[in-house]
Scaffold this motif. Structure first.
Motif, PDB file in Angstrom:
ATOM      1  N   GLN A 142      24.558  55.077  34.759  1.00 21.97           N
ATOM      2  CA  GLN A 142      23.496  54.714  35.700  1.00 21.97           C
ATOM      3  C   GLN A 142      23.961  53.608  36.659  1.00 21.97           C
ATOM      4  O   GLN A 142      23.717  53.675  37.858  1.00 21.97           O
ATOM      5  CB  GLN A 142      22.268  54.260  34.898  1.00 21.97           C
ATOM      6  CG  GLN A 142      20.982  54.232  35.701  1.00 21.97           C
ATOM      7  CD  GLN A 142      20.694  55.575  36.360  1.00 21.97           C
ATOM      8  OE1 GLN A 142      20.923  56.622  35.743  1.00 21.97           O
ATOM      9  NE2 GLN A 142      20.255  55.565  37.605  1.00 21.97           N
ATOM     10  N   GLN A 143      24.674  52.623  36.105  1.00 20.92           N
ATOM     11  CA  GLN A 143      25.141  51.508  36.941  1.00 20.92           C
ATOM     12  C   GLN A 143      26.228  51.943  37.930  1.00 20.92           C
ATOM     13  O   GLN A 143      26.545  51.223  38.861  1.00 20.92           O
ATOM     14  CB  GLN A 143      25.686  50.372  36.053  1.00 20.92           C
ATOM     15  CG  GLN A 143      24.588  49.573  35.384  1.00 20.92           C
ATOM     16  CD  GLN A 143      25.117  48.717  34.236  1.00 20.92           C
ATOM     17  OE1 GLN A 143      26.178  49.002  33.665  1.00 20.92           O
ATOM     18  NE2 GLN A 143      24.376  47.686  33.884  1.00 20.92           N
ATOM     19  N   LEU A 144      26.786  53.126  37.699  1.00 22.93           N
ATOM     20  CA  LEU A 144      27.858  53.602  38.590  1.00 22.93           C
ATOM     21  C   LEU A 144      27.350  54.585  39.641  1.00 22.93           C
ATOM     22  O   LEU A 144      28.125  55.137  40.419  1.00 22.93           O
ATOM     23  CB  LEU A 144      28.973  54.249  37.766  1.00 22.93           C
ATOM     24  CG  LEU A 144      29.736  53.287  36.842  1.00 22.93           C
ATOM     25  CD1 LEU A 144      30.659  54.054  35.923  1.00 22.93           C
ATOM     26  CD2 LEU A 144      30.523  52.281  37.679  1.00 22.93           C
ATOM     27  N   GLN A 145      26.037  54.758  39.649  1.00 19.02           N
ATOM     28  CA  GLN A 145      25.474  55.723  40.606  1.00 19.02           C
ATOM     29  C   GLN A 145      25.777  55.381  42.061  1.00 19.02           C
ATOM     30  O   GLN A 145      25.788  56.266  42.912  1.00 19.02           O
ATOM     31  CB  GLN A 145      23.950  55.836  40.421  1.00 19.02           C
ATOM     32  CG  GLN A 145      23.538  56.763  39.291  1.00 19.02           C
ATOM     33  CD  GLN A 145      24.293  58.075  39.307  1.00 19.02           C
ATOM     34  OE1 GLN A 145      24.298  58.790  40.310  1.00 19.02           O
ATOM     35  NE2 GLN A 145      24.972  58.396  38.216  1.00 19.02           N
ATOM     36  N   PHE A 146      26.008  54.107  42.358  1.00 19.15           N
ATOM     37  CA  PHE A 146      26.279  53.727  43.754  1.00 19.15           C
ATOM     38  C   PHE A 146      27.512  54.449  44.293  1.00 19.15           C
ATOM     39  O   PHE A 146      27.624  54.697  45.492  1.00 19.15           O
ATOM     40  CB  PHE A 146      26.434  52.203  43.888  1.00 19.15           C
ATOM     41  CG  PHE A 146      27.679  51.651  43.248  1.00 19.15           C
ATOM     42  CD1 PHE A 146      27.709  51.331  41.900  1.00 19.15           C
ATOM     43  CD2 PHE A 146      28.839  51.489  44.002  1.00 19.15           C
ATOM     44  CE1 PHE A 146      28.870  50.830  41.310  1.00 19.15           C
ATOM     45  CE2 PHE A 146      29.994  50.984  43.425  1.00 19.15           C
ATOM     46  CZ  PHE A 146      30.013  50.661  42.063  1.00 19.15           C
ATOM     47  N   ILE A 147      28.432  54.832  43.415  1.00 21.67           N
ATOM     48  CA  ILE A 147      29.635  55.553  43.874  1.00 21.67           C
ATOM     49  C   ILE A 147      29.242  56.966  44.319  1.00 21.67           C
ATOM     50  O   ILE A 147      29.658  57.445  45.375  1.00 21.67           O
ATOM     51  CB  ILE A 147      30.706  55.612  42.765  1.00 21.67           C
ATOM     52  CG1 ILE A 147      31.053  54.193  42.305  1.00 21.67           C
ATOM     53  CG2 ILE A 147      31.955  56.330  43.268  1.00 21.67           C
ATOM     54  CD1 ILE A 147      32.021  54.157  41.136  1.00 21.67           C
ATOM     55  N   ALA A 148      28.404  57.600  43.515  1.00 20.71           N
ATOM     56  CA  ALA A 148      27.929  58.939  43.885  1.00 20.71           C
ATOM     57  C   ALA A 148      27.088  58.862  45.158  1.00 20.71           C
ATOM     58  O   ALA A 148      27.174  59.741  46.019  1.00 20.71           O
ATOM     59  CB  ALA A 148      27.123  59.539  42.746  1.00 20.71           C
ATOM     60  N   GLU A 149      26.318  57.788  45.289  1.00 17.26           N
ATOM     61  CA  GLU A 149      25.506  57.637  46.511  1.00 17.26           C
ATOM     62  C   GLU A 149      26.395  57.525  47.745  1.00 17.26           C
ATOM     63  O   GLU A 149      26.077  58.075  48.798  1.00 17.26           O
ATOM     64  CB  GLU A 149      24.610  56.405  46.416  1.00 17.26           C
ATOM     65  CG  GLU A 149      23.288  56.706  45.741  1.00 17.26           C
ATOM     66  CD  GLU A 149      22.554  55.446  45.299  1.00 17.26           C
ATOM     67  OE1 GLU A 149      22.691  54.399  45.976  1.00 17.26           O
ATOM     68  OE2 GLU A 149      21.862  55.513  44.264  1.00 17.26           O
ATOM     69  N   ALA A 150      27.501  56.814  47.608  1.00 21.71           N
ATOM     70  CA  ALA A 150      28.425  56.676  48.732  1.00 21.71           C
ATOM     71  C   ALA A 150      28.979  58.048  49.139  1.00 21.71           C
ATOM     72  O   ALA A 150      28.970  58.413  50.317  1.00 21.71           O
ATOM     73  CB  ALA A 150      29.564  55.732  48.371  1.00 21.71           C
ATOM     74  N   TRP A 151      29.406  58.833  48.175  1.00 19.43           N
ATOM     75  CA  TRP A 151      29.978  60.149  48.503  1.00 19.43           C
ATOM     76  C   TRP A 151      28.924  61.121  48.994  1.00 19.43           C
ATOM     77  O   TRP A 151      29.208  61.993  49.820  1.00 19.43           O
ATOM     78  CB  TRP A 151      30.745  60.711  47.302  1.00 19.43           C
ATOM     79  CG  TRP A 151      32.076  60.034  47.206  1.00 19.43           C
ATOM     80  CD1 TRP A 151      32.379  58.938  46.452  1.00 19.43           C
ATOM     81  CD2 TRP A 151      33.254  60.355  47.947  1.00 19.43           C
ATOM     82  NE1 TRP A 151      33.674  58.556  46.674  1.00 19.43           N
ATOM     83  CE2 TRP A 151      34.245  59.406  47.582  1.00 19.43           C
ATOM     84  CE3 TRP A 151      33.572  61.340  48.889  1.00 19.43           C
ATOM     85  CZ2 TRP A 151      35.530  59.426  48.115  1.00 19.43           C
ATOM     86  CZ3 TRP A 151      34.854  61.354  49.419  1.00 19.43           C
ATOM     87  CH2 TRP A 151      35.824  60.405  49.025  1.00 19.43           C
ATOM     88  N   SER A 152      27.741  60.949  48.496  1.00 20.66           N
ATOM     89  CA  SER A 152      26.664  61.784  48.968  1.00 20.66           C
ATOM     90  C   SER A 152      26.347  61.461  50.440  1.00 20.66           C
ATOM     91  O   SER A 152      26.065  62.354  51.244  1.00 20.66           O
ATOM     92  CB  SER A 152      25.478  61.528  48.044  1.00 20.66           C
ATOM     93  OG  SER A 152      24.353  62.061  48.541  1.00 20.66           O
ATOM     94  N   GLN A 153      26.457  60.177  50.796  1.00 16.73           N
ATOM     95  CA  GLN A 153      26.249  59.787  52.192  1.00 16.73           C
ATOM     96  C   GLN A 153      27.392  60.308  53.081  1.00 16.73           C
ATOM     97  O   GLN A 153      27.159  60.737  54.213  1.00 16.73           O
ATOM     98  CB  GLN A 153      26.134  58.261  52.317  1.00 16.73           C
ATOM     99  CG  GLN A 153      25.803  57.777  53.716  1.00 16.73           C
ATOM    100  CD  GLN A 153      24.492  58.374  54.224  1.00 16.73           C
ATOM    101  OE1 GLN A 153      23.490  58.349  53.522  1.00 16.73           O
ATOM    102  NE2 GLN A 153      24.514  58.935  55.420  1.00 16.73           N
ATOM    103  N   ILE A 154      28.608  60.291  52.569  1.00 19.28           N
ATOM    104  CA  ILE A 154      29.741  60.818  53.333  1.00 19.28           C
ATOM    105  C   ILE A 154      29.510  62.300  53.641  1.00 19.28           C
ATOM    106  O   ILE A 154      29.678  62.768  54.762  1.00 19.28           O
ATOM    107  CB  ILE A 154      31.068  60.631  52.555  1.00 19.28           C
ATOM    108  CG1 ILE A 154      31.394  59.134  52.436  1.00 19.28           C
ATOM    109  CG2 ILE A 154      32.216  61.385  53.226  1.00 19.28           C
ATOM    110  CD1 ILE A 154      32.566  58.814  51.519  1.00 19.28           C
ATOM    111  N   MET A 155      29.054  63.009  52.634  1.00 16.56           N
ATOM    112  CA  MET A 155      28.777  64.441  52.801  1.00 16.56           C
ATOM    113  C   MET A 155      27.677  64.661  53.838  1.00 16.56           C
ATOM    114  O   MET A 155      27.818  65.478  54.745  1.00 16.56           O
ATOM    115  CB  MET A 155      28.348  65.012  51.445  1.00 16.56           C
ATOM    116  CG  MET A 155      28.179  66.474  51.416  1.00 16.56           C
ATOM    117  SD  MET A 155      27.821  67.007  49.727  1.00 16.56           S
ATOM    118  CE  MET A 155      26.080  67.181  49.815  1.00 16.56           C
TER     119      MET A 155
END
Ligand SMILES: *[C@@H]1O[C@H](CO)[C@@H](O)[C@H](O)[C@H]1NC(C)=O
Ligand SMILES: *[C@@H]1O[C@H](CO)[C@@H](O)[C@H](O)[C@H]1NC(C)=O
Ligand SMILES: *[C@@H]1O[C@H](CO)[C@@H](O)[C@H](O)[C@H]1NC(C)=O
Length: 267
Positions: free
Chosen positions: A171-184
């Motif tokens: 859960q605390q690492l979700q910011f990484i997925a959020e970053a890649w989701s924004q890139i997409m």
């Protein structure tokens, strides 16, 4: 939260309306449904060939966008929205002059055939313009697909692995997925902004310049976000144990994600 739901709802209705009318599943803002469908249906090698463009398309007399000849050779041409001008393939006159009291059918025109001049929107410039927009559309599409693949990999391998190493919860690492989701998402919007550019009238110089400015403004933080997400993530993955840079990585990456989201939203 309420605003988020509202935005989501608007987005969903936009997508489903399009699915029903023209069958596109990809979200394609800032381009409208009909133009997006038209863009996807264009044979890219044909439209890059000036000879093909000259023989098979005709510029709309009102907005100059080149419209492909009807498959059944009927003469009534309809430009794409927002122009939507109805005109005759042969004489380029407004279509209403063919109907009404004249009572002519879709295949008859009693006016003189329009003579193509060398001035104005030539097939060459239309083909060039299409080639440029299509190239950037395709490039951004592949970058979007790469980000999508990365996002999947993050969920299946990378984040769980990193969670063990950095002693942080998934859960605390979700910011990484959020970053890649924004890139997409940003690559998706940029991709469609090139179709949007293609459909702008050639004489809408100010609009074109403004769009270009917004594209550049979105591209700069996006590249920063991408490089940061890629390099720093790899550094974390290569480290042996919990990294002291982890907190800085989290706050910097979250900042670049936010900035990129804002600049993309202007497109
Ligand atoms: C696109 O046009 C080219 C050249 O005219 C043709 O060879 C190709 O088959 C067309 N592709 C599609 C998907 O229609
Ligand atoms: C496509 O991208 C290149 C490189 O960023 C840029 O120079 C060019 O102006 C773009 N083309 C269009 C039509 O925006
Ligand atoms: C993607 O879009 C940007 C414009 O924002 C453009 O500069 C670039 O050439 C396109 N393609 C790639 C590979 O970046």
């Amino acid at each position: 939260m309420y605003i988020l739901l509202l935005v989501l709802e608007t987005l969903m209705s936009y997508v489903s309306a399009c699915l029903v009318s023209v069958g596109i599943k990809d979200t394609h803002s800032p381009v409208d449904c009909e133009s997006a469908a038209n863009w996807l249906a264009m044979n890219s090698s044909d439209y890059q060939d000036p000879n093909w463009v000259r023989q098979n398309t005709v510029p709309c007399p009102r907005c100059e966008l080149r419209i492909i000849e009807n498959q059944d050779w009927s003469l009534k041409m309809k430009c794409l929205p927002p122009c939507s001008y109805d005109f005759c393939w042969r004489c380029r006159g407004v279509w209403t002059e063919h109907g009404g009291e004249n009572g002519l059918d879709l295949y008859t025109c009693i006016h003189d055939e329009y003579e193509e001049t060398v001035l104005g929107n030539t097939a060459e410039s239309a083909a060039d313009r299409y080639r440029d927009c299509h190239q950037n559309w395709t490039n951004n599409e592949s970058l979007m697909q790469l980000a999508k693949a990365k996002l999947q990999q993050l969920h299946t391998d990378i984040i769980p692995g990193l969670s063990n190493k950095q002693l942080a919860t998934v859960q605390q690492l979700q910011f990484i997925a959020e970053a890649w989701s924004q890139i997409m998402e940003s690559r998706r919007v940029l991709k469609w902004s090139y179709a949007y550019a293609y459909y702008l009238r050639e004489d809408q110089v100010e609009k074109q310049a403004f769009l270009k400015l917004k594209q550049d403004k979105a591209e700069i933080p996006l590249r920063k976000l991408y490089n940061y997400a890629e390099d720093e993530l790899n550094a974390l993955l290569d480290s042996d144990g919990p990294s002291e840079n982890f907190n800085k990585f989290r706050s910097d990456l979250s900042d670049w994600t936010r900035i990129t989201r804002i600049t993309t939203s202007f497109l």
